[in-house]
Design a protein around this motif. Structure first.
Motif, mmCIF file in Angstrom:
data_model
loop_
_atom_site.group_PDB
_atom_site.id
_atom_site.type_symbol
_atom_site.label_atom_id
_atom_site.label_comp_id
_atom_site.label_asym_id
_atom_site.label_seq_id
_atom_site.Cartn_x
_atom_site.Cartn_y
_atom_site.Cartn_z
ATOM 1 N N ARG A 23 3.572 -3.213 -0.382
ATOM 2 C CA ARG A 23 2.472 -3.137 0.583
ATOM 3 C C ARG A 23 1.240 -2.497 -0.049
ATOM 4 O O ARG A 23 0.107 -2.958 0.166
ATOM 5 C CB ARG A 23 2.911 -2.348 1.821
ATOM 6 C CG ARG A 23 1.862 -2.271 2.913
ATOM 7 C CD ARG A 23 2.337 -1.388 4.049
ATOM 8 N NE ARG A 23 1.319 -1.250 5.079
ATOM 9 C CZ ARG A 23 1.334 -0.305 6.010
ATOM 10 N NH1 ARG A 23 2.329 0.580 6.040
ATOM 11 N NH2 ARG A 23 0.368 -0.226 6.912
ATOM 12 N N ALA A 24 1.451 -1.442 -0.836
ATOM 13 C CA ALA A 24 0.324 -0.774 -1.491
ATOM 14 C C ALA A 24 -0.400 -1.723 -2.442
ATOM 15 O O ALA A 24 -1.638 -1.770 -2.472
ATOM 16 C CB ALA A 24 0.808 0.462 -2.238
ATOM 17 N N VAL A 25 0.359 -2.490 -3.210
ATOM 18 C CA VAL A 25 -0.245 -3.443 -4.146
ATOM 19 C C VAL A 25 -1.056 -4.487 -3.382
ATOM 20 O O VAL A 25 -2.178 -4.843 -3.771
ATOM 21 C CB VAL A 25 0.832 -4.119 -5.015
ATOM 22 C CG1 VAL A 25 0.208 -5.188 -5.908
ATOM 23 C CG2 VAL A 25 1.555 -3.079 -5.856
ATOM 24 N N ARG A 26 -0.498 -4.965 -2.284
ATOM 25 C CA ARG A 26 -1.211 -5.961 -1.482
ATOM 26 C C ARG A 26 -2.513 -5.392 -0.924
ATOM 27 O O ARG A 26 -3.576 -6.035 -1.004
ATOM 28 C CB ARG A 26 -0.324 -6.470 -0.337
ATOM 29 C CG ARG A 26 -1.046 -7.467 0.584
ATOM 30 C CD ARG A 26 -0.153 -7.919 1.730
ATOM 31 N NE ARG A 26 0.291 -6.815 2.571
ATOM 32 C CZ ARG A 26 -0.477 -6.231 3.492
ATOM 33 N NH1 ARG A 26 -1.735 -6.622 3.690
ATOM 34 N NH2 ARG A 26 0.009 -5.252 4.239
ATOM 35 N N VAL A 27 -2.455 -4.185 -0.366
ATOM 36 C CA VAL A 27 -3.653 -3.574 0.212
ATOM 37 C C VAL A 27 -4.720 -3.366 -0.856
ATOM 38 O O VAL A 27 -5.895 -3.677 -0.659
ATOM 39 C CB VAL A 27 -3.300 -2.235 0.903
ATOM 40 C CG1 VAL A 27 -4.563 -1.441 1.231
ATOM 41 C CG2 VAL A 27 -2.501 -2.492 2.173
ATOM 42 N N LEU A 28 -4.308 -2.857 -2.013
ATOM 43 C CA LEU A 28 -5.270 -2.613 -3.094
ATOM 44 C C LEU A 28 -5.928 -3.901 -3.574
ATOM 45 O O LEU A 28 -7.078 -3.900 -4.019
ATOM 46 C CB LEU A 28 -4.571 -1.917 -4.266
ATOM 47 C CG LEU A 28 -4.148 -0.467 -4.012
ATOM 48 C CD1 LEU A 28 -3.314 0.052 -5.183
ATOM 49 C CD2 LEU A 28 -5.355 0.436 -3.780
#
Length: 281
Positions: A23-28
């Motif tokens: 999720r963090a990678v997607r948001v970034l």
């Protein structure tokens, strides 16, 4: 009508680059701007992740000004991700001014779960975790540091601090002087990295371990200090003595149960007290 954007609070790895969520990678990769404590440092992480977001710096020296700029963009419908150099933003890292001003301005703030050195260290320390206090970094000045440690004299909860390599020896020396040489201490260093290390023992033993090898004083530290055994718990000397005697023959859980029934005390309190005795032993 323009829809207000969202501020995402995005934890980043504290050492091992695999410790970032999907999720963090997607948001970034999807946000319009990434506000980073050090853009040069974070650029290496972005390169590793294979993404190339627009980045702006947000650190202790420019946060107030940058918050105004970022909120203006958020109010125009842009999305922003806040990251620090490592771990969860705002936890002994910049971000408070931005988040508080976003809340005041009615901007949505969405936190993502992820890496945090304090919680990572505490989960493996072997100290009681039902109650703990996180204090960030101890004061640099000796008198202020002493006063902070004096507040732990009757503290029963585990206390968690971050500490820098150049100060860790002086801090342990202060712990010995203020809280006593036998206070339970756990040192965690270089968490999630190749040379991750935990040392558990008394304050005096921890200080001796630090002084035994210069390499022991290198890296980033989490210092955890056990609560004062028996302080404010209502455990009498008789109950404490009985528990200690039974622990020599029985598992702690069973020993705590027997003493709780015999002395009309809470089993959980006796169990926690027994854990501190184990740390000292």
């Amino acid at each position: 009508m323009t829809t207000t954007g969202t501020l995402f609070i995005v934890p980043t790895p504290i050492g091992n680059l695999e410790d970032i969520t999907q999720r963090a990678v997607r948001v970034l990769s999807e946000v319009d701007v990434v506000a980073a404590e050090d853009t040069r440092h974070s650029a290496r992480l972005m390169q590793h992740l294979g993404i190339n977001p627009r980045m702006l710096s947000l650190h202790d020296h420019n946060e107030s000004q940058r918050a105004v700029q970022l909120i203006a963009q958020l109010q125009q419908g842009h999305s922003v991700a806040l990251i620090s150099d490592a771990g969860t933003p705002l936890i002994s890292d910049p971000g408070y001014a931005l988040v508080s001003q976003c809340r005041a301005a009615g901007v949505a703030v969405v936190p993502l779960p992820g890496a945090c050195a304090a919680i990572t260290a505490l989960s493996a320390a072997g100290l009681p975790t039902d109650r703990f206090r996180f204090e960030g970094f101890l004061p640099v000045k000796a008198q202020a540091r002493q006063q902070q440690l004096e507040s732990l004299l009757n503290e029963t909860a585990t206390s968690v601090y971050y500490e820098a390599p150049r100060r860790i020896e002086d801090t342990l020396q202060a712990v010995v002087e203020v809280l006593g040489s036998d206070r339970a201490v756990v040192i965690a260093k270089e968490l999630t990295k190749a040379f991750e290390t935990f040392f558990s023992g008394s304050a005096a033993q921890a200080l001796e371990w630090l002084q035994a090898d210069p390499n022991h004083q290198r890296g980033e530290f989490v210092l955890m200090i056990g609560g004062q055994p028996g302080a404010d718990t209502g455990i009498s000397d008789e109950a404490a003595g009985l528990l200690k005697a039974l622990m020599a023959e029985l598992p702690l859980k069973k020993a705590a149960g027997i003493v709780a029934k015999h002395c009309d005390l809470k089993k959980n309190a006796l169990y926690e007290y027994g854990l501190t005795l184990n740390q000292k032993g």
